[in-house]
Design an enzyme around this catalytic site. Structure first.
Site, PDB file in Angstrom:
ATOM      1  N   GLY A   1      -4.918  54.584 -14.542  1.00  0.00           N
ATOM      2  CA  GLY A   1      -5.147  54.299 -15.973  1.00  0.00           C
ATOM      3  C   GLY A   1      -3.919  54.614 -16.801  1.00  0.00           C
ATOM      4  N   ALA A   2      -2.785  54.058 -16.363  1.00  0.00           N
ATOM      5  CA  ALA A   2      -1.516  54.358 -17.059  1.00  0.00           C
ATOM      6  C   ALA A   2      -1.204  53.334 -18.147  1.00  0.00           C
ATOM      7  CB  ALA A   2      -0.373  54.424 -16.049  1.00  0.00           C
TER       8      ALA A   2
ATOM      9  N   GLY B   1      -3.499  55.073 -23.685  1.00  0.00           N
ATOM     10  CA  GLY B   1      -4.009  56.413 -23.980  1.00  0.00           C
ATOM     11  C   GLY B   1      -3.339  57.556 -23.235  1.00  0.00           C
TER      12      GLY B   1
ATOM     13  N   ARG C   1      -4.488  46.068 -16.222  1.00  0.00           N
ATOM     14  CA  ARG C   1      -3.743  45.112 -17.066  1.00  0.00           C
ATOM     15  C   ARG C   1      -2.279  45.075 -16.627  1.00  0.00           C
ATOM     16  NH1 ARG C   1      -5.838  47.402 -22.711  1.00  0.00           N
ATOM     17  NH2 ARG C   1      -5.893  49.273 -21.434  1.00  0.00           N
TER      18      ARG C   1
ATOM     19  N   ASN D   1      -7.168  59.785 -13.954  1.00  0.00           N
ATOM     20  CA  ASN D   1      -7.361  59.662 -15.398  1.00  0.00           C
ATOM     21  C   ASN D   1      -8.205  58.440 -15.782  1.00  0.00           C
ATOM     22  OD1 ASN D   1      -6.392  59.770 -18.382  1.00  0.00           O
ATOM     23  ND2 ASN D   1      -5.623  57.791 -17.632  1.00  0.00           N
TER      24      ASN D   1
ATOM     25  N   TYR E   1     -22.607  58.547 -19.934  1.00  0.00           N
ATOM     26  CA  TYR E   1     -21.185  58.921 -19.947  1.00  0.00           C
ATOM     27  C   TYR E   1     -21.044  60.422 -19.669  1.00  0.00           C
ATOM     28  CZ  TYR E   1     -16.465  60.047 -21.336  1.00  0.00           C
ATOM     29  OH  TYR E   1     -15.177  60.537 -21.321  1.00  0.00           O
TER      30      TYR E   1
ATOM     31  N   PHE F   1     -10.185  54.640 -26.216  1.00  0.00           N
ATOM     32  CA  PHE F   1     -11.485  55.038 -25.653  1.00  0.00           C
ATOM     33  C   PHE F   1     -12.680  54.493 -26.446  1.00  0.00           C
ATOM     34  CE2 PHE F   1     -14.971  58.166 -25.527  1.00  0.00           C
ATOM     35  CZ  PHE F   1     -15.204  58.289 -24.176  1.00  0.00           C
TER      36      PHE F   1
HETATM   37  P1  NDP Z   1      -8.046  54.542 -22.865  1.00  0.00           P
HETATM   38  O1  NDP Z   1      -9.133  53.510 -23.010  1.00  0.00           O
HETATM   39  O2  NDP Z   1      -6.974  54.554 -23.886  1.00  0.00           O
HETATM   40  O3  NDP Z   1      -7.392  54.440 -21.421  1.00  0.00           O
HETATM   41  C1  NDP Z   1      -8.200  54.299 -20.273  1.00  0.00           C
HETATM   42  C2  NDP Z   1      -7.340  53.919 -19.081  1.00  0.00           C
HETATM   43  O4  NDP Z   1      -8.205  53.798 -17.940  1.00  0.00           O
HETATM   44  C3  NDP Z   1      -6.645  52.590 -19.276  1.00  0.00           C
HETATM   45  O5  NDP Z   1      -5.319  52.703 -18.805  1.00  0.00           O
HETATM   46  C4  NDP Z   1      -7.439  51.646 -18.390  1.00  0.00           C
HETATM   47  O6  NDP Z   1      -6.554  50.685 -17.834  1.00  0.00           O
HETATM   48  C5  NDP Z   1      -7.933  52.576 -17.284  1.00  0.00           C
HETATM   49  N1  NDP Z   1      -9.129  52.057 -16.640  1.00  0.00           N
HETATM   50  C6  NDP Z   1     -10.364  51.917 -17.165  1.00  0.00           C
HETATM   51  N2  NDP Z   1     -11.186  51.337 -16.274  1.00  0.00           N
HETATM   52  C7  NDP Z   1     -10.448  51.114 -15.165  1.00  0.00           C
HETATM   53  C8  NDP Z   1     -10.729  50.538 -13.890  1.00  0.00           C
HETATM   54  N3  NDP Z   1     -11.940  50.068 -13.584  1.00  0.00           N
HETATM   55  N4  NDP Z   1      -9.743  50.459 -12.984  1.00  0.00           N
HETATM   56  C9  NDP Z   1      -8.503  50.917 -13.278  1.00  0.00           C
HETATM   57  N5  NDP Z   1      -8.171  51.488 -14.457  1.00  0.00           N
HETATM   58  C10 NDP Z   1      -9.138  51.565 -15.380  1.00  0.00           C
HETATM   59  O7  NDP Z   1      -8.820  55.936 -22.841  1.00  0.00           O
HETATM   60  P2  NDP Z   1      -8.308  57.443 -22.695  1.00  0.00           P
HETATM   61  O8  NDP Z   1      -6.868  57.508 -22.463  1.00  0.00           O
HETATM   62  O9  NDP Z   1      -8.915  58.203 -23.804  1.00  0.00           O
HETATM   63  O10 NDP Z   1      -9.113  57.836 -21.366  1.00  0.00           O
HETATM   64  C11 NDP Z   1      -8.503  58.435 -20.239  1.00  0.00           C
HETATM   65  C12 NDP Z   1      -9.489  59.427 -19.637  1.00  0.00           C
HETATM   66  O11 NDP Z   1      -9.720  60.467 -20.585  1.00  0.00           O
HETATM   67  C13 NDP Z   1     -10.856  58.858 -19.283  1.00  0.00           C
HETATM   68  O12 NDP Z   1     -11.246  59.392 -18.041  1.00  0.00           O
HETATM   69  C14 NDP Z   1     -11.760  59.382 -20.393  1.00  0.00           C
HETATM   70  O13 NDP Z   1     -13.088  59.509 -19.975  1.00  0.00           O
HETATM   71  C15 NDP Z   1     -11.120  60.729 -20.640  1.00  0.00           C
HETATM   72  N6  NDP Z   1     -11.396  61.365 -21.923  1.00  0.00           N
HETATM   73  C16 NDP Z   1     -11.096  60.735 -23.099  1.00  0.00           C
HETATM   74  C17 NDP Z   1     -11.355  61.370 -24.291  1.00  0.00           C
HETATM   75  C18 NDP Z   1     -11.114  60.726 -25.614  1.00  0.00           C
HETATM   76  O14 NDP Z   1     -11.663  61.204 -26.617  1.00  0.00           O
HETATM   77  N7  NDP Z   1     -10.297  59.683 -25.699  1.00  0.00           N
HETATM   78  C19 NDP Z   1     -11.895  62.733 -24.320  1.00  0.00           C
HETATM   79  C20 NDP Z   1     -12.179  63.286 -23.027  1.00  0.00           C
HETATM   80  C21 NDP Z   1     -11.916  62.629 -21.873  1.00  0.00           C
HETATM   81  P3  NDP Z   1      -6.862  49.123 -17.658  1.00  0.00           P
HETATM   82  O15 NDP Z   1      -7.826  48.731 -18.738  1.00  0.00           O
HETATM   83  O16 NDP Z   1      -5.520  48.477 -17.775  1.00  0.00           O
HETATM   84  O17 NDP Z   1      -7.416  49.049 -16.300  1.00  0.00           O
HETATM   85  C1  8X3 Z   2     -14.727  61.760 -24.483  1.00  0.00           C
HETATM   86  C2  8X3 Z   2     -15.097  62.844 -25.441  1.00  0.00           C
HETATM   87  O1  8X3 Z   2     -17.021  63.677 -26.844  1.00  0.00           O
HETATM   88  O2  8X3 Z   2     -16.123  61.470 -27.334  1.00  0.00           O
HETATM   89  O3  8X3 Z   2     -14.911  62.208 -23.184  1.00  0.00           O
HETATM   90  O4  8X3 Z   2     -17.467  61.824 -25.384  1.00  0.00           O
HETATM   91  S1  8X3 Z   2     -16.507  62.423 -26.268  1.00  0.00           S
END
Ligand code: NDP
Ligand code: 8X3
Length: 253
Positions: free
Chosen positions: A9-10, A13, A35, A87, A153, A190
């Site tokens: 997931g690079a 975010g 992507r 991630n 979730y 997210f």
């Molecule tokens: P983003 O949506 O900005 O990034 C998510 C990343 O995950 C993207 O690079 C996306 O890439 C990748 N991804 C999603 N689904 C897939 C898949 N099926 N296969 C491969 N890659 C995938 O979100 P965040 O950066 O916020 O999320 C990163 C992590 O942090 C997640 O695990 C999320 O649950 C966790 N998190 C986020 C919080 C928040 O408030 N934002 C708080 C706590 C935890 P692509 O679409 O190109 O595949």
């Molecule tokens: C994402 C944090 O609280 O929005 O894991 O679900 S929350």
């Protein structure tokens, strides 16, 4: 010697911010995501700005066959993965469980739980072979509490917590460290993903307070992976100062 991090997931975010920070620090990077254009653009920028080695692997973590063949294709120094950052993850939907959308549940379970397991399963043998490595799972405050309408979730993130503990236990004899970094609200794509592209609804999640930024979490991950061998950060919970828990935020207009 140069160290290598594999980030799932690079493309956005937290994963993207981690890619930039590790590149700044001279690490070699294996960057993954669905992507492909975003992956290639990021690679181009990191190579240009930091002269680092970058390999991109384009797969969906939900597809175990593709995950396996991506890792089977690794050769030479790319097989020496020092840090796996699990991630990739997402939330889909926001409703009481009795009104939940089963397709959304499946996407979250397949990505956040099964995808993390598939990638770990592919990478662990490479670490076990070398008796060295560090797996960092991105959990969440949602893996420690359940909030209204967050049911499935939150359950997937509780599973990440369980898997993290299980990995730490089972990989102990192999000298592989396992950590969890668990953020509260971070301003990334997210919520836009959760609400199917509804940007206004997504932005409302972050209104009236300062959420964490992706780089705040990248810095924490970097800290976790730069401790000496005898120190492991098992679990790091990081919240915006304005967020006491999943449901109590100090919003000021
Ligand atoms: P983003 O949506 O900005 O990034 C998510 C990343 O995950 C993207 O690079 C996306 O890439 C990748 N991804 C999603 N689904 C897939 C898949 N099926 N296969 C491969 N890659 C995938 O979100 P965040 O950066 O916020 O999320 C990163 C992590 O942090 C997640 O695990 C999320 O649950 C966790 N998190 C986020 C919080 C928040 O408030 N934002 C708080 C706590 C935890 P692509 O679409 O190109 O595949
Ligand atoms: C994402 C944090 O609280 O929005 O894991 O679900 S929350």
């Amino acid at each position: 010697m140069k160290r290598t991090i594999l980030i799932t997931g690079a493309t956005a975010g937290i994963g993207k911010a981690a890619a930039v920070l590790y590149a700044k620090n001279g690490w070699s990077l294996i960057l993954t995501g669905r992507r492909v254009e975003l992956l290639e653009k990021l690679k181009e920028n990191l190579v240009r700005d930091f002269s680092v080695d970058v390999l991109t692997l384009n797969f969906d973590v939900r597809d175990n066959e593709t995950v396996k063949s991506a890792f089977n294709s690794l050769s030479g120094h790319w097989r020496k993965i020092d840090v796996l950052l699990n991630n990739a993850g997402l939330a889909k939907g926001f409703s009481d469980i009795q009104d939940g959308n089963v397709a959304d549940w499946e996407v979250m379970i397949d990505t956040n739980i099964k995808g993390l397991l598939y990638v770990s399963k592919a990478v662990m043998p490479l670490m076990i072979e070398r008796k060295s490595g560090h797996i960092v799972n991105i959990g969440s405050i949602a893996g420690k509490e359940v909030y209204a309408k967050g049911n499935v979730y939150c359950s997937t993130k509780h599973a990440v917590e369980g898997i993290t503990k299980a990995l730490r236990l089972d990989l102990l004899p192999h000298k592989i460290k396992v950590s969890a970094v668990c953020p509260g609200a971070v301003y990334t794509e997210f919520s836009t993903v959760r609400f199917d592209g509804d940007k206004e609804r997504a932005d409302n999640v972050y209104n009236g307070y300062q959420p964490l930024l992706a780089n705040d979490i990248a810095e924490a991950i970097f800290f976790v992976t730069s401790r000496p061998f005898h120190v492991n950060i098992n679990d790091l919970l990081i919240m915006p100062t304005a967020q006491a828990n999943t449901s109590n935020l100090l919003r000021e207009e």
